[in-house]
Design a protein around this motif. Structure first.
Motif, PDB file in Angstrom:
ATOM      1  N   TRP A 272     -72.270  14.575   5.896  1.00 13.39           N
ATOM      2  CA  TRP A 272     -71.359  15.706   6.107  1.00 13.39           C
ATOM      3  C   TRP A 272     -71.878  16.964   5.402  1.00 13.39           C
ATOM      4  O   TRP A 272     -71.875  18.051   5.979  1.00 13.39           O
TER       5      TRP A 272
ATOM      6  N   TYR B 261     -74.567  10.672  12.609  1.00  8.48           N
ATOM      7  CA  TYR B 261     -73.165  10.274  12.578  1.00  8.48           C
ATOM      8  C   TYR B 261     -72.941   8.924  13.263  1.00  8.48           C
ATOM      9  O   TYR B 261     -71.964   8.234  12.989  1.00  8.48           O
TER      10      TYR B 261
ATOM     11  N   ARG C 162     -75.645  15.690  12.104  1.00  8.40           N
ATOM     12  CA  ARG C 162     -74.901  15.115  13.228  1.00  8.40           C
ATOM     13  C   ARG C 162     -75.676  14.019  13.938  1.00  8.40           C
ATOM     14  O   ARG C 162     -75.083  13.100  14.512  1.00  8.40           O
ATOM     15  N   ARG C 163     -76.983  14.122  13.925  1.00 11.02           N
ATOM     16  CA  ARG C 163     -77.804  13.110  14.589  1.00 11.02           C
ATOM     17  C   ARG C 163     -77.547  11.716  14.042  1.00 11.02           C
ATOM     18  O   ARG C 163     -77.714  10.711  14.740  1.00 11.02           O
TER      19      ARG C 163
ATOM     20  N   LYS D 210     -74.594  18.316   7.349  1.00  7.07           N
ATOM     21  CA  LYS D 210     -74.292  18.489   8.778  1.00  7.07           C
ATOM     22  C   LYS D 210     -75.323  17.746   9.638  1.00  7.07           C
ATOM     23  O   LYS D 210     -75.815  18.255  10.633  1.00  7.07           O
TER      24      LYS D 210
END
Length: 400
Positions: A142, A150, A147-148, A145
Motif C-alpha cells: 500500500w 495486490y 498494484r501489480r 502503491k
C-alpha cells in the motif's frame, strides 16, 4: 526482478540477525517443523507410536504440511520479496518475533490439548498469524502503491479462509469437507507457484546461464485466466455439484504450464542445482495437475496419491529450492550450493514420486516409509547447512 538496495535506518536494523527479515525465522522454523512433524506422522503411520491430538491424525498431517509449513514458507518469501518490490522496509525485530511465536504456539496446541477450548485457541492463534502476515505485507504494498502485487493479498486472504474453514469443519466432525479444503489449498499453492514461477524461473535461468530471458507475457495471462476458474470450480465442487468437472480446466492448465516450462528450458540449466530444482518442481506441478485431472475425469487414478506428487515434488521441492536461494542472496552470499544441497533437492523430488507410486503396491507402507525417509533427509540437510546462515549477520555488513 533485480534486487534493489533498501534504505533502512540503523534504528530499524538493530534486531538480532535471526529477526532481521521474515525469511530468517520463518524459513528456519519451517525447516525444523518439516522435519519434526513428518517424523511424528511417519511414526504414527508405521504404528510405532500413537499421539492424542486435537485433530484426527490424517487431518493434522494435512494441516501442518499446508497451513503450517507451506504457509510459513510462502509468507517468509512474500514478506521478504515485497521489500525488494516496494523499497519499503519489511517486518523485523520484536513484531517479527511475536508473529513467529504465534505461529509456533499454534503448532503445539493440537498436540497437547483437545476439546472445544483448545480449538478456539488454535483458531485464534492461526487467525492472529494470518492477520499479522496480511497486515505487514499489505502495508508494504500500500505504501508503495504496488498494484501489480495486490493479487498476492487476495491469495493470502483465500488461504486464511481455507485454513479457518478447515479447522471449523474438522471440529464439526466433517472430515471429508475438511479434507477437500486441504486439497483446495494445494491448488492455491499451484496458483501462487504459477505466478511467482513465471516471474523468477525464466529470470534466474537467463541470469545464471547467460542466455536470453524467455518472455511470455501473453501466455502468462492465459495460464492465470485458466488457473483461477479451475481452482474456484474445484473448491466449490466439494460442496455443490459443478456444472462440469474441474478436471477439464485443470488438464488445460497443466498443458499450458508444460508449454511455458518448455519455453523457459535451456540445457545449460542442468549444471545449476538452484535452477534444475526449480524446473523439475515446476514440471512435477504440471504433471501432478494432469494426473489429478485424469483422476477426476476418469476415476482410473486415486486422486489423493496424484495430489501428493504436487504437494511434495512440486510444492515442497520448489519451496526448498527458493528457501536455499533466498537465504543465500539476502545474506550476501554467492548463489552457489554444495553437492549436499543438490542431494537435498533430489531427495524431496523423489519423495513425492515414491509417495505417488505407492498406489501401485498392494501394501504401500514400504513406499510411504521411503517417501518419508527421503523427506527427512532433505530437510535435515537444509537445517544442517542453513542454521548458521539464517542466524548470523549478512556477510557484506548490510542490514537484512
Amino acid at each position: 526482478m533485480a534486487v534493489q538496495p533498501v534504505n533502512i535506518t540503523p534504528a530499524t536494523s538493530a534486531a538480532p540477525a535471526v529477526l532481521a527479515l521474515a525469511f530468517r525465522p520463518f524459513f528456519l522454523l519451517a525447516g525444523v517443523w518439516a522435519l519434526a512433524s513428518a517424523a511424528l506422522w511417519l511414526g504414527q503411520l508405521s504404528g510405532w507410536w500413537s499421539v492424542q491430538q486435537l485433530l484426527p491424525a490424517s487431518l493434522w498431517h494435512a494441516h501442518e504440511m499446508l497451513f503450517g509449513f507451506g504457509a510459513l514458507v510462502a509468507a517468509g518469501f512474500l514478506l521478504t520479496a515485497a521489500q525488494n518490490w516496494t523499497n519499503v522496509p519489511a517486518l523485523r525485530g520484536t513484531k517479527l518475533a511475536l508473529l513467529s511465536l504465534c505461529w509456533l504456539a499454534a503448532r503445539f496446541v493440537p498436540l497437547f490439548s483437545y476439546g472445544q477450548s483448545s480449538m478456539v485457541l488454535l483458531l485464534g492463534l492461526q487467525s492472529l498469524w494470518w492477520l499479522g502476515v496480511l497486515a505487514a505485507f499489505s502495508r508494504q504494498l500500500w505504501l508503495a502503491k504496488s498494484r501489480r502485487n495486490y493479487q498476492f493479498i487476495a491469495i493470502l486472504l483465500v488461504m486464511m479462509l481455507l485454513n479457518l474453514s478447515f479447522l471449523l469443519l474438522a471440529h464439526a466432525d466433517m472430515p471429508d469437507y475438511a479434507a477437500h479444503l486441504s486439497h483446495s489449498m494445494i491448488l492455491m499453492f499451484c496458483l501462487l507457484m504459477g505466478i511467482v514461477g513465471a516471474r523468477v524461473i525464466p529470470f534466474f535461468t537467463a541470469r545464471a546461464t547467460a542466455t536470453t530471458q524467455s518472455s511470455t507475457p501473453r501466455l502468462n495471462k492465459i495460464v492465470l485466466f485458466v488457473s483461477l476458474p479451475a481452482t474456484a470450480l474445484f473448491v466449490s465442487s466439494g460442496f455443490y455439484p459443478p456444472l462440469f468437472s474441474p478436471g477439464y480446466l485443470m488438464l488445460l492448465s497443466a498443458l499450458l504450464h508444460l508449454l511455458r516450462l518448455g519455453l523457459w528450458f535451456t540445457p545449460k540449466l542442468l549444471k545449476h542445482p538452484l535452477l534444475w530444482s526449480l524446473h523439475l518442481s515446476y514440471l512435477a506441478m504440471a504433471l501432478g495437475l494432469m494426473l489429478m485431472a485424469i483422476s477426476l475425469l476418469t476415476g482410473l487414478l486415486y486422486f489423493k496419491d496424484m495430489l501428493h506428487l504436487v504437494a511434495i515434488s512440486a510444492m515442497a521441492a520448489m519451496m526448498l529450492s527458493m528457501m536455499a536461494r533466498v537465504s543465500l542472496g539476502h545474506t550476501g552470499r554467492p548463489l552457489l550450493v554444495s553437492n549436499l544441497l543438490a542431494l537435498s533437492f533430489a531427495a524431496v523430488l523423489l519423495s513425492g514420486v515414491a509417495r505417488t507410486l505407492a498406489v501401485l503396491l498392494a501394501k504401500p507402507l514400504l513406499l510411504w516409509q521411503l517417501s518419508g525417509a527421503l523427506w527427512l533427509v532433505a530437510f535435515l540437510i537444509f537445517i544442517r547447512v542453513y542454521l548458521p546462515i539464517l542466524t548470523s549477520p549478512r556477510l557484506d555488513g548490510r542490514p537484512g
